[in-house]
Design an enzyme around this catalytic site. Structure first.
Site, mmCIF file in Angstrom:
data_model
loop_
_atom_site.group_PDB
_atom_site.id
_atom_site.type_symbol
_atom_site.label_atom_id
_atom_site.label_comp_id
_atom_site.label_asym_id
_atom_site.label_seq_id
_atom_site.Cartn_x
_atom_site.Cartn_y
_atom_site.Cartn_z
ATOM 1 N N CYS A 1 22.942 44.338 44.612
ATOM 2 C CA CYS A 1 24.181 44.094 45.373
ATOM 3 C C CYS A 1 24.685 45.374 46.042
ATOM 4 O O CYS A 1 24.985 45.395 47.242
ATOM 5 C CB CYS A 1 25.249 43.477 44.482
ATOM 6 N N HIS B 1 35.825 42.720 39.666
ATOM 7 C CA HIS B 1 35.899 42.221 41.043
ATOM 8 C C HIS B 1 35.441 43.237 42.070
ATOM 9 O O HIS B 1 36.237 43.766 42.830
ATOM 10 C CB HIS B 1 37.332 41.754 41.366
#
Ligand SMILES: NC(=O)c1ccc[n+]([C@@H]2O[C@H](COP(=O)([O-])OP(=O)(O)OC[C@H]3O[C@@H](n4cnc5c(N)ncnc54)[C@H](O)[C@@H]3O)[C@@H](O)[C@H]2O)c1
Length: 343
Positions: free
Chosen positions: A142, A218
């Site tokens: 990611c 997050h």
């Protein structure tokens, strides 16, 4: 219509399935998993929009008990597709590859697998052409996916020869109880794998960096110090390039984007499923010049950032488009990228 299957319906797999379902030139044949996890139970409660197949070792009785319909075995799914997206836990993909190879089916693996699992370590913008026609691709992680988007953007516009990064890394995904309840920072041995991975995909750029794990879920934040091959890149030039990129959302602190949680909240306010965001965020008011270097900061929504580049991977492996420009444009169209530019 290209036929696609997903193995491992976890954090990444459910998002890959949604991503494929949105591509109008692809058909999601089904997903495969091992256990009736919460994600599978939620799928059942949603009326099974995707057919479920069971991998070897799955206890079918448990699925029956939970009233979850099963459409067949992993081999059945593999037999029906042109390509598998493998998002099983790191290391399992290498084992699954034996089944894909036996069936003569192409596959795309995610960041947790070793690089040796694939013929090409892949990024939709930076090296699409290398993946063209390849049988096995491995997506960047990611952080690396988002990092390369921004570095490739400046590199194409102005030419880079050096970058140094600092990654402030979320330590777990929401709901990851197995990672514990933490309240500490932890530093990795340098250089971080993301900097090394970037050099493997963009060998003309020398990269190094440091990674710090943080007890948040997050999103990661990466700061990047980049050096141009020739001359220097000004703040205005960098901003101009970033604003033209359809997977980079340029934001401002003064508008309320104060940090990683602002992006998550904004994605939920947009009504994006699960609060997903395919684009990386880039702060306009955090681009600074330092001598010959340009420095900036990006936000990486770790659960959804690799989905677009995986769609690009399908396009490359199955020769759907000849180059990165046309392939990324198709993926972006179907995923509704860069809507924010239309106001
Ligand atoms: N979570 C992230 O933020 C993130 C980001 C980018 C890349 N990745 C990579 O994506 C891959 C998947 O990670 P994740 O976070 O989605 O994991 P996850 O644990 O959320 O999901 C894995 C799923 O695979 C299933 N599974 C177990 N054994 C299997 C088998 N033999 N065959 C098929 N499925 C099986 C599990 O039941 C689970 O549903 C890893 O390579 C990881 O490194 C994760």
């Amino acid at each position: 219509m290209v036929k696609v299957g997903v193995a491992g319906y976890g954090v990444i797999g459910q998002r890959l399935a949604d991503g494929v379902a949105r591509q109008k030139d692809m058909c999601l044949v089904g997903i495969a998993d091992l256990a009736p996890t919460l994600s599978i139970r939620a799928l059942k409660e949603r009326g099974m929009p995707y057919a479920l197949y069971l991998v070897e070792g799955a206890d079918k009785a448990k699925f029956d008990q939970a009233g979850i319909p099963v459409s067949g075995t992993f081999a059945d799914l593999i037999g029906k597709v042109d390509i598998m997206l493998d998002s099983s836990p790191g290391g399992v993909g290498a084992k699954n590859k034996e089944l894909y190879a036996k069936a003569g089916v192409k596959a795309i693996f995610q960041g947790g697998e070793k690089n040796t699992v694939a013929d090409v370590f892949f990024h939709g913008y930076a090296n699409y052409e290398k993946g063209y026609g390849a049988s096995y691709l491995k997506l960047t992680s990611c952080n690396t996916t988002g990092l390369i988007r921004s570095v490739d953007c400046l590199d194409r516009a102005y030419g880079l020869d050096r970058v140094a990064i600092t990654i402030i890394r979320r330590v777990a995904d929401p709901g990851d109880y197995h990672r514990g309840l933490t309240n500490a920072l932890e530093i990795d041995r340098a250089p971080s794998h993301q900097a090394v991975d970037l050099m493997s995909i963009m060998p003309h750029i020398e990269a190094t960096g440091i990674l710090v794990h943080t007890p948040v879920t997050h999103g990661h934040i990466i700061t990047v110090l980049a050096h141009a091959k020739k001359g220097r890149i000004t703040k205005d030039q960098a901003l101009e390039a970033f604003k033209t990129h359809d997977r980079i959302r340029v934001v401002r602190i003064e508008d309320g984007f104060r940090g990683n949680a602002s992006f998550f909240r904004y994605a939920r306010d947009l009504g994006n499923p699960r609060g997903d965001m395919y684009e990386i965020g880039l702060w306009e008011d955090c681009i600074v010049e330092s001598g010959d270097n340009i420095m900036y900061a990006i936000n990486i929504p770790q659960e959804s950032v690799t989905i677009p580049e995986t769609m690009d991977g399908i396009r490359a492996a199955l020769k759907m488009q000849p180059d990165s420009k046309s392939a990324t444009a198709e993926t972006n169209k179907y995923l509704g990228m860069a809507r924010w530019k239309q106001g």
